[in-house]
Write an enzyme that holds these catalytic residues in place. Sequence first.
Site, short mmCIF file in Angstrom:
data_model
loop_
_atom_site.label_atom_id
_atom_site.label_comp_id
_atom_site.label_asym_id
_atom_site.label_seq_id
_atom_site.Cartn_x
_atom_site.Cartn_y
_atom_site.Cartn_z
N ARG A 17 -2.08 8.65 17.02
CA ARG A 17 -1.02 7.64 17.09
C ARG A 17 -0.67 7.30 18.54
O ARG A 17 -0.43 6.17 18.88
CB ARG A 17 0.20 8.19 16.35
CG ARG A 17 1.55 7.63 16.67
CD ARG A 17 1.72 6.27 16.02
NE ARG A 17 3.09 5.80 16.09
CZ ARG A 17 3.68 5.35 17.18
NH1 ARG A 17 3.04 5.31 18.32
NH2 ARG A 17 4.94 4.93 17.14
N ARG A 53 -1.80 9.35 12.01
CA ARG A 53 -2.55 8.11 12.13
C ARG A 53 -3.81 8.36 12.96
O ARG A 53 -3.76 9.04 13.99
CB ARG A 53 -1.69 7.07 12.83
CG ARG A 53 -2.31 5.70 12.86
CD ARG A 53 -1.28 4.71 13.36
NE ARG A 53 -1.77 3.36 13.24
CZ ARG A 53 -0.97 2.31 13.15
NH1 ARG A 53 0.33 2.47 13.15
NH2 ARG A 53 -1.46 1.10 13.06
N PHE A 103 -6.71 2.06 6.22
CA PHE A 103 -5.89 0.89 5.88
C PHE A 103 -6.18 -0.35 6.73
O PHE A 103 -5.62 -1.40 6.47
CB PHE A 103 -4.40 1.23 5.89
CG PHE A 103 -3.87 1.84 7.16
CD1 PHE A 103 -3.72 1.08 8.31
CD2 PHE A 103 -3.50 3.18 7.18
CE1 PHE A 103 -3.21 1.65 9.46
CE2 PHE A 103 -3.00 3.76 8.35
CZ PHE A 103 -2.86 2.98 9.50
N LYS A 128 2.51 4.48 1.43
CA LYS A 128 2.72 4.95 2.80
C LYS A 128 2.47 6.45 2.80
O LYS A 128 3.27 7.23 2.30
CB LYS A 128 4.15 4.63 3.26
CG LYS A 128 4.36 5.01 4.71
CD LYS A 128 5.71 4.53 5.20
CE LYS A 128 5.87 4.73 6.68
NZ LYS A 128 5.43 6.00 7.18
N GLU A 150 0.86 -1.19 0.00
CA GLU A 150 0.00 0.00 0.00
C GLU A 150 0.89 1.24 0.00
O GLU A 150 2.03 1.17 0.48
CB GLU A 150 -0.86 0.02 1.28
CG GLU A 150 -1.71 -1.20 1.45
CD GLU A 150 -2.47 -1.20 2.78
OE1 GLU A 150 -2.34 -0.24 3.56
OE2 GLU A 150 -3.19 -2.18 3.03
N GLU A 192 -4.74 6.94 7.68
CA GLU A 192 -3.80 8.05 7.80
C GLU A 192 -4.52 9.30 7.29
O GLU A 192 -5.05 9.30 6.17
CB GLU A 192 -2.56 7.74 6.96
CG GLU A 192 -1.41 8.68 7.16
CD GLU A 192 -0.54 8.37 8.39
OE1 GLU A 192 -0.88 7.49 9.19
OE2 GLU A 192 0.50 9.06 8.53
#
Length: 576
Positions: free
Chosen positions: A266, A251, A336, A246, A244, A296
């Site tokens: 995160r 996050r 994701f 990045k 995938e 993200e």
Amino acid sequence: MKLLQLAEHFERLDGLTSRNAMVDELARLFKSIESPEEMREVVYLTEGILLPPFASTEIGISEQFMSRAIAQAAGKSVEHVKELYRDTGDYGLTAEKLITWPGEGITVHQAYNALLDIAKTGGRGSIESKVEGLARLIHRISKKEARYLLRVPMGKLRLGVGDPTIMDGLACAYDGRRNLRPVIENAYNLCADMGLVAGILLSEGPERLKDFRVLLGSPIRVELAERAESIDDIVRRLSRCAVEPKYDGFRCQVHKNGDEIIIFTRNLEDATHMFPEFVEAARSIVKAETAIFEGEAVSFNPKSGKFHPFQVTVQRKRKHLVEAKEKELPLRLMAFDCLFADGLEMLYQPYTRRREALLKLLGEGNTIAPTDALVTDSAAEIEGFFNKCLNAGFEGIMAKSLISPYMAGRRTFDWIKFKRNYAKEMRDTADCAIVGYFAGRGKRAQWGIGSLLCAVYNSEKDRFETITKVATGLTDKDWKDMKETLDAARVKEKPARVESVYKPEAWVEPRYVTEILFDEITRSPSHTAGRDGGRTGYALRFPRIITPIRADKKAEDATTVQEIKELFAMQHQATQ
Ligand code: ATP
């Protein structure tokens, strides 16, 4: 348990340097607790917090409140308290010096709840009632109790014990050994709430912890990625895998419970207020009553649709700018992973199933959309995808095992990051905890700061081991801001969890993480990172700071010693 008893345990912990001795002391403390509620409170206090970081309750006791409350309790002027504070650098010690009464022998439960009530008080007239409440509490406690209790709301308890040591202490309290540590850690990874886990262990035992279920509204500790040295290395490790893009943003872990949406960052703080467009989209396009998914958040140009680099996205972080920036810098959540959907714990399923669930979860719309994903076992195809990602301005790729479950709270080779930097020669970044600073020479001497002493985290030992002294990469303004930030975390002596040969002019409690670009990892007698008995540690060559403070990371999220060792080995192979 009486507060004094807890303060005595803290005092003993304060004097220890050996980790095993700390674990034993914690085990003695936890063993003497009788109720799950008290266990929860003691664990939070030992962590130096009143509530876990994801609790949305604002905990607000400023230095000003504290000075006024101590002054009121002791019948002294605020100026006098501030002067003492300037001397001691610590409100616990300041109160200790002024307390002349013996204390009423209150329990931990009474103290904890009083403090929590005061911290939570808000609204009109709250300043006065906070100060008064705190002054009343101070009046009820003795010198030693004040030393430790008052450090908690100021975020300055610093007992030198982090999560791994607390978990070992809990395991040891249960049966005198550390066998239960994985069970405790697993439950902690699922809810990020050590107090809750410890309370359940006490009331219902390890069997209940083994069955621990994901809780909507409690963040799952995030899975992290390892690095690969090359694309061939990715294929060697994962064979057929998903790759995938990045993305380089923040996050987000989104929890949906009907119309109620919570978004964690995160480091698992509640940041729902920062992402109004995701809240809206999660309500309208997520096709499940209950769900937990990750993605993200990246800002993009609404005209061209192109994603912005991190430096632009980060502007959305400033609280007061959220509204203004929402239009100017709209965000997209590139989803994701799916960890929970309609009551099912998806995180134990392999990637392929989780991906299917993710695609099923997300309805039409751009604000939250799934990442691209290519499934392949061909290095050439991965390379093509990687180059496409770089051309599109992404950081690199994430390769993921098709068969592994979501490894909450763990960094494994099931997820492998491969960035632009590794594609060239060995240039990489490390996220380091700042543990001290040195006064500068020349122009910087006027500011009193010229270089930073930085450390990586040894998660097995729960220690911060130094790896570099860095003096480049910051602008004049950055240095001034840095000094101001670090001075708030400055301590008189080396923090208990820091291992260092250097003695900087100022020690700083490991709290802030800085991102450092370097050319190479070398062996060095001057640093303690990765020293196993010997005298040589690891050091960064040609370090320069590229992000002054990584606000999304706690000190324990810094690069680990293990990662440094792996990078060192990788670099060795590359030169052979
Ligand atoms: P850490 O590994 O400690 O999170 P970091 O924050 O510096 O370090 P990287 O190591 O560079 O980040 O990469 C991991 C991060 O990449 C994830 O935490 C996530 O925020 C981000 N990310 C971007 N795209 C993806 C993706 N497709 N899948 C998973 N993570 C992604």
